[in-house]
Design a protein around this motif. Structure first.
Motif, PDB file in Angstrom:
ATOM      1  N   THR A 425       7.336  17.424  10.569  1.00 16.93           N
ATOM      2  CA  THR A 425       7.093  17.803   9.522  1.00 16.93           C
ATOM      3  C   THR A 425       5.627  17.766   9.126  1.00 16.93           C
ATOM      4  OG1 THR A 425       7.491  15.373   8.625  1.00 16.93           O
ATOM      5  CG2 THR A 425       9.713  17.237   8.625  1.00 16.93           C
ATOM      6  N   ALA A 426       5.259  18.023   7.941  1.00 14.98           N
ATOM      7  CA  ALA A 426       4.012  17.992   7.967  1.00 14.98           C
ATOM      8  C   ALA A 426       3.933  16.719   7.394  1.00 14.98           C
ATOM      9  CB  ALA A 426       3.758  18.727   6.651  1.00 14.98           C
ATOM     10  N   ILE A 427       2.249  16.526   7.028  1.00 10.99           N
ATOM     11  CA  ILE A 427       1.747  14.944   7.258  1.00 10.99           C
ATOM     12  C   ILE A 427       0.679  15.300   5.796  1.00 10.99           C
ATOM     13  CG2 ILE A 427       0.699  13.078   7.408  1.00 10.99           C
ATOM     14  CD1 ILE A 427       1.071  14.207  10.054  1.00 10.99           C
ATOM     15  N   GLU A 428       1.224  14.636   4.808  1.00 11.40           N
ATOM     16  CA  GLU A 428       0.364  14.746   3.123  1.00 11.40           C
ATOM     17  C   GLU A 428       0.310  13.048   2.992  1.00 11.40           C
ATOM     18  OE1 GLU A 428      -0.135  17.066  -0.448  1.00 11.40           O
ATOM     19  OE2 GLU A 428       0.279  17.997   1.029  1.00 11.40           O
ATOM     20  N   GLU A 429      -0.140  12.319   3.695  1.00 15.17           N
ATOM     21  CA  GLU A 429      -0.971  10.458   3.086  1.00 15.17           C
ATOM     22  C   GLU A 429      -1.925  10.313   2.111  1.00 15.17           C
ATOM     23  OE1 GLU A 429       1.841   7.964   5.606  1.00 15.17           O
ATOM     24  OE2 GLU A 429       3.219   9.583   6.087  1.00 15.17           O
ATOM     25  N   ILE A 430      -1.684   8.722   2.176  1.00 19.27           N
ATOM     26  CA  ILE A 430      -3.736   8.353   1.756  1.00 19.27           C
ATOM     27  C   ILE A 430      -2.861   6.796   2.574  1.00 19.27           C
ATOM     28  CG2 ILE A 430      -4.988   7.343   0.501  1.00 19.27           C
ATOM     29  CD1 ILE A 430      -3.941   9.907  -1.683  1.00 19.27           C
ATOM     30  N   PRO A 431      -3.599   6.897   3.835  1.00 26.27           N
ATOM     31  CA  PRO A 431      -2.850   5.823   4.129  1.00 26.27           C
ATOM     32  C   PRO A 431      -4.248   4.286   4.482  1.00 26.27           C
ATOM     33  CG  PRO A 431      -4.142   7.372   6.439  1.00 26.27           C
ATOM     34  CD  PRO A 431      -3.961   7.708   4.802  1.00 26.27           C
ATOM     35  N   LEU A 432      -5.448   4.757   3.885  1.00 25.57           N
ATOM     36  CA  LEU A 432      -6.218   3.593   3.636  1.00 25.57           C
ATOM     37  C   LEU A 432      -6.308   4.062   2.291  1.00 25.57           C
ATOM     38  CD1 LEU A 432      -8.401   3.794   6.730  1.00 25.57           C
ATOM     39  CD2 LEU A 432      -6.496   2.274   6.081  1.00 25.57           C
ATOM     40  N   LYS A 433      -6.075   3.707   0.664  1.00 25.10           N
ATOM     41  CA  LYS A 433      -6.300   3.774  -0.604  1.00 25.10           C
ATOM     42  C   LYS A 433      -7.637   2.324  -0.947  1.00 25.10           C
ATOM     43  CE  LYS A 433      -4.560   4.708  -4.539  1.00 25.10           C
ATOM     44  NZ  LYS A 433      -5.092   6.226  -4.705  1.00 25.10           N
ATOM     45  N   ASP A 434      -9.074   2.908  -1.145  1.00 26.41           N
ATOM     46  CA  ASP A 434      -9.116   2.583  -2.372  1.00 26.41           C
ATOM     47  C   ASP A 434     -10.190   1.094  -1.299  1.00 26.41           C
ATOM     48  OD1 ASP A 434     -11.356   1.581  -3.765  1.00 26.41           O
ATOM     49  OD2 ASP A 434      -9.505   0.229  -5.228  1.00 26.41           O
ATOM     50  N   ILE A 435     -10.388   0.986  -0.106  1.00 27.77           N
ATOM     51  CA  ILE A 435     -10.584  -0.396   1.101  1.00 27.77           C
ATOM     52  C   ILE A 435     -12.568  -0.720   0.506  1.00 27.77           C
ATOM     53  CG2 ILE A 435     -10.761  -1.343   3.393  1.00 27.77           C
ATOM     54  CD1 ILE A 435      -7.757  -0.072   2.044  1.00 27.77           C
TER      55      ILE A 435
END
Length: 455
Positions: A425-435
């Motif tokens: 399936t398509a990927i649409e993620e934020i694996p790192l946020k405000d690091i």
């Protein structure tokens, strides 16, 4: 006699049906309350007022936000009731410019203080605001009491009514595959502090809204920063409805860099002849609908053409955001592992060729900006694949780290560690946020996305 009774019975059914239909309405419990906003470039949190969406009157289980929560009327439901709770120290009210309803202005010393009936501070019963025959489109709900002050303090939000599923106005031109709402506004921290500390008014520190001098320029309540850059992804060729609303005091001109948009409506009114433009003028309170059809490019930037692109003394900032553009359909899964050829990092998005590992530039993060958010997007795949997400600090070939399944970091000396396995399936993620990157110091950080056949 029987015939007459039957006629009366049928008329009664019709009357009951009409009454039931007329009482259907979308109901929301809003609470006006205090909050603070932390924005890049501000020396301290900024006092704000905002709205929260509660489950019932007095529950106080919603989060106060600026803009307030987005309200949505389901297609076919054209009546709106808002029950208002007021935790602020001053009266407030609710109006929706562009929608018709009965209004009861209040006056102080012969001058209009509120455009409609007010909700007093600490009310123990909800005060209702009702709109019937709600017009389709996106509108701003806002305080109708002392609006020059209360709207700038944050008492505004968006309410949306569509004519049908994926269609705003019920015509071909207003159909869409995806929709995005962008609310433009500003903050003058000194103005807000004066209002919060009772230093606003005649003879006080700030005497009127004429002295309003914004330092922060917001899209959807936040200015640009390296950790707040992406509006997500759109797909090449799809119809993306972008609802543009200006809840601020000054004019803004959103510019779509790299493409044109189709302007289809203004203030809830369809244009007789849609216009092709790359920028749209939004005066204070203005609402406009445009349809974006992404071309074959990697990135679409949106910025204020009037160059409100700073966070007070810091730049870049302000009204700047970006879409990544995905190609339609599915990608062919790679037939083997490919070796990455280094190139200069540019922008925080993946490229469109999953058959090789691809660098994702970090924008300002590469020059030492202390916060980082990483957004990864792809199409689906025609066969299962494994995804490896890694980054390298500086030029040390051994200082490479992989992001594991639980977003834990594993050094490359422990072997290849997949971020995702067996993906189609398509990927649409934020694996790192405000690091935080403060401990790393200036330098370059290279990110790599490697996609291989599963197993």
């Amino acid at each position: 006699m029987k015939k007459a009774s039957l006629t009366i019975f049928l008329m009664s059914i019709c009357l009951v049906t009409f009454l039931i239909k007329s009482t259907l309405a979308a109901e929301f419990f809003l609470r006006a309350d205090t909050t603070v906003k932390r924005v890049p470039g501000a020396d301290e949190p900024i006092p704000m007022w905002g709205f929260a969406l509660d489950s019932s009157f007095g529950a106080e289980d919603g989060e106060v936000s600026v803009p307030g929560p987005r309200l949505y009327l389901p297609p076919g439901d054209n009546n709106l009731i808002i029950h208002l709770d007021n935790n602020l120290p001053v009266p407030v009210s609710l109006v929706i410019p562009g929608q018709i309803t009965e209004m009861h202005p209040t006056f102080v010393d012969g001058r209009v203080m509120s455009f409609t009936h007010e909700t007093p501070p600490g009310n123990d019963q909800p005060v209702d605001y009702v709109w019937n025959d709600f017009k389709n489109g996106a509108f701003i709900y806002q305080s109708g009491t002392n609006p020059a002050v209360q709207i700038q303090m944050g008492l505004y939000g968006v309410v949306v009514s569509d004519a049908g599923q994926n269609n705003v106005y019920g015509v071909d031109d207003s159909s869409f595959d995806k929709e995005i709402t962008l609310v433009f506004s500003e903050i003058d921290p000194e103005f807000n502090k004066a209002v919060a500390n009772d230093q606003y008014g005649p003879g006080k520190k700030i005497e009127s809204a004429i002295d309003f001098d914004p330092k922060f320029f917001l899209i959807n309540g936040e200015p640009f920063s390296p950790s707040n850059i992406s509006l997500g992804s759109v797909t090449q060729g799809e119809r993306v409805l972008v609802r543009l609303l200006n809840a601020g005091l000054i004019t803004h001109v959103p510019l779509f860099y790299g493409t044109y948009v189709r302007l289809i409506a203004e203030d809830g009114n369809l244009l007789p002849h849609p216009l092709m433009q790359y920028s749209v003028v939004l005066q204070a309170g203005k609402r406009r609908d445009v349809v974006l059809t992404p071309p074959d490019i990697d990135l679409i930037s949106i910025m204020d053409r009037r160059l409100n692109l700073t966070n007070w003394k810091e730049a870049p900032g302000g009204m700047l955001r970006m879409f990544s553009v995905k190609r339609p359909g599915v990608w062919n899964s790679p037939k083997g592992q490919f070796v990455f050829t280094p190139s200069a990092p540019v922008l925080p998005i993946t490229k469109s060729t999953p058959q090789s590992s691809v660098p994702m530039g970090l924008g300002l993060a590469a020059t030492g900006t202390p916060r980082l958010t990483l957004f990864v997007a792809s199409n689906g795949f025609d066969a299962p694949v494994d995804c490896f997400l890694a980054f390298r600090l500086g030029q040390d070939p051994f200082n490479i780290w992989f992001l594991g399944k639980d977003n834990n970091l594993v050094n490359a000396d422990q072997g290849l560690v997949p971020w995702k396995e067996n993906v189609t399936t398509a990927i649409e993620e934020i694996p790192l946020k405000d690091i935080s990157l403060e401990g790393l110091g200036p330098g370059t950080i290279d990110f790599y996305l490697l996609i291989t056949p599963h197993g």
